[in-house]
Scaffold this active site. Structure first.
Site, mmCIF file in Angstrom:
data_model
loop_
_atom_site.group_PDB
_atom_site.id
_atom_site.type_symbol
_atom_site.label_atom_id
_atom_site.label_comp_id
_atom_site.label_asym_id
_atom_site.label_seq_id
_atom_site.Cartn_x
_atom_site.Cartn_y
_atom_site.Cartn_z
ATOM 1 N N ASP A 83 -6.432 -15.635 4.228
ATOM 2 C CA ASP A 83 -7.753 -16.114 4.646
ATOM 3 C C ASP A 83 -8.758 -15.988 3.505
ATOM 4 O O ASP A 83 -9.590 -16.879 3.285
ATOM 5 C CB ASP A 83 -8.244 -15.326 5.854
ATOM 6 C CG ASP A 83 -7.596 -15.776 7.153
ATOM 7 O OD1 ASP A 83 -6.715 -16.658 7.110
ATOM 8 O OD2 ASP A 83 -7.965 -15.240 8.217
ATOM 9 N N ASP A 92 -5.572 -3.536 -2.044
ATOM 10 C CA ASP A 92 -7.001 -3.588 -2.323
ATOM 11 C C ASP A 92 -7.278 -4.133 -3.722
ATOM 12 O O ASP A 92 -8.255 -4.870 -3.931
ATOM 13 C CB ASP A 92 -7.685 -2.237 -2.112
ATOM 14 C CG ASP A 92 -6.761 -1.037 -2.187
ATOM 15 O OD1 ASP A 92 -5.546 -1.201 -2.081
ATOM 16 O OD2 ASP A 92 -7.276 0.077 -2.342
ATOM 17 N N LYS A 150 0.861 -1.190 0.000
ATOM 18 C CA LYS A 150 0.000 0.000 0.000
ATOM 19 C C LYS A 150 0.892 1.234 0.000
ATOM 20 O O LYS A 150 0.717 2.176 0.769
ATOM 21 C CB LYS A 150 -0.920 -0.026 1.231
ATOM 22 C CG LYS A 150 -2.028 1.020 1.224
ATOM 23 C CD LYS A 150 -3.081 0.773 0.160
ATOM 24 C CE LYS A 150 -4.222 1.782 0.310
ATOM 25 N NZ LYS A 150 -5.213 1.662 -0.798
#
Length: 362
Positions: free
Chosen positions: A244, A216, A183
């Site tokens: 996950d 993202d 990020k």
């Protein structure tokens, strides 16, 4: 090889014994020389010894060939000064288990994907946004007053270099592509440092392609085009969340194997939590811990040049996949009818069948 077994909390004491049954079957078939010893951690040792991570356990870990760690309910632990130590975080930092390796692969009839997935996510394991492991003394999370809370993110060149090297070595043996997830458009200094170190490592692997992708966008791309990815490398929290997501998209979080590795020590640990809501019912899916234990055998086998361990790990994974291929032999969370013990018994039977038909094995 001596294996230290730490059952943990919640469903841990239910999924650890079936995992050991699979390892014992592999040991009998391949002559691996496995020897298991069990020690309490978590709420059990807190009640007995006043700490969730006894010193005797810490002292024993460097002396064994590997560790199988069950899920822990660290959210329920008291403060550290009252004996509530998070075993997972403590072992990762104390023994420098700098890389958490989490494979995810789509399975017919289980995945929720537009295209097949076969990835390995390599997550930095000792720093990042996890403030409980970022300080030499004290906590990296604090409140100077009742209405303000602060958390420190730590990114080091050393941590980034180690996890990047692990990712590139894995990619070289796979499809030759690493995606560095970051990020840096917002976290310009910390993720900028991460990317700097990844690029340095990439220069030593000219046969491996490096892509860079914002976190993202990666979360979306795992759904839309999972087949674009081979090995993903990222920082601690991003890796926790994305792995996950990948496991759930490939079928279930209960299917995700996970291995914490350092230079000399490895800890097999299921990717999921302790699931106290289903503890004691005999329905927990042991797949994640079984696959994690197989990863431990493969890691040790490659380090020691032990072909039998490498073969055993591969055959455990194949046995698990064959059981999962049949909807009737899946666990309840996957729409099947098997409980924890029945599922592991099916895996053991499948493993033994594989050994009988494979020439040249014990």
């Amino acid at each position: 090889m001596k294996v230290l077994v730490l059952p943990g909390d919640g469903i841990g004491p239910e999924i650890v014994p079936p995992t050991l049954e699979v390892l014992e079957a592999a040991d009998g078939a391949y002559g691996l020389g496995l020897a298991f010893e069990t020690a309490d951690i978590g709420l059990a040792s807190l009640a007995q010894q006043g700490t969730t991570l006894p010193q005797a356990v810490i002292d024993r870990i460097p002396e064994v060939g590997g560790v199988v760690l069950g899920p822990v309910s660290h959210y329920e632990y008291p403060p550290r000064q009252e004996g509530g130590i998070n075993p997972s975080a403590e072992l990762r930092v104390r023994f420098e288990l700098f890389a958490n390796i989490r494979p995810s692969r789509s399975r017919a009839g289980l995945h929720r994907l537009r295209a097949p997935m076969d990835i390995v996510l390599v997550r930095e394991n000792t720093e990042g946004f996890y403030s409980d492991r970022n300080m030499y003394a004290g906590s990296g999370e604090f409140m100077p007053d009742a209405d303000n809370a602060f958390s420190i993110r730590k990114i080091t060149a050393r941590g980034c270099e180690r996890v990047a090297r692990t990712a590139f070595e894995l990619a070289r043996a796979r499809r030759g592509k690493v995606t560095a997830v970051h990020k840096a458009n917002v976290l310009k200094l910390s993720d900028g440092l991460f990317l700097r170190e990844v690029r340095k490592v990439a220069a030593g692997f000219p046969d491996v392609r490096l892509d860079e992708l914002i976190v993202d966008a990666t979360a979306a791309a795992l759904i839309r085009r999972p087949d674009d990815f081979d090995v993903i490398v990222t920082t601690n929290m991003f890796g926790d969340i994305l792995s996950d997501e990948a496991a759930e998209l490939s079928g279930s979080l209960g299917l995700g194997g996970s291995l914490n590795v350092g230079h000399d020590i490895a800890v097999a640990q299921a990717a999921h939590g302790s699931a106290p809501d289903i503890a004691g019912r005999g329905v927990a899916n042991p797949t994640s811990l079984i696959l994690s234990a197989a990863m431990l055998l493969d890691w040790r086998g490659r380090r020691d040049g032990n072909e039998a361990m490498i073969a055993a790990a591969a055959d455990i994974e194949t046995a698990v996949e064959r059981v999962l291929d049949d909807p009737a032999s899946r666990t309840h969370d996957l729409g099947g009818g098997l409980g924890t013990a029945e599922f592991s018994a099916a895996v053991v039977a499948g493993l033994r069948d594989q050994v009988r038909v494979a020439p040249g094995r014990n």
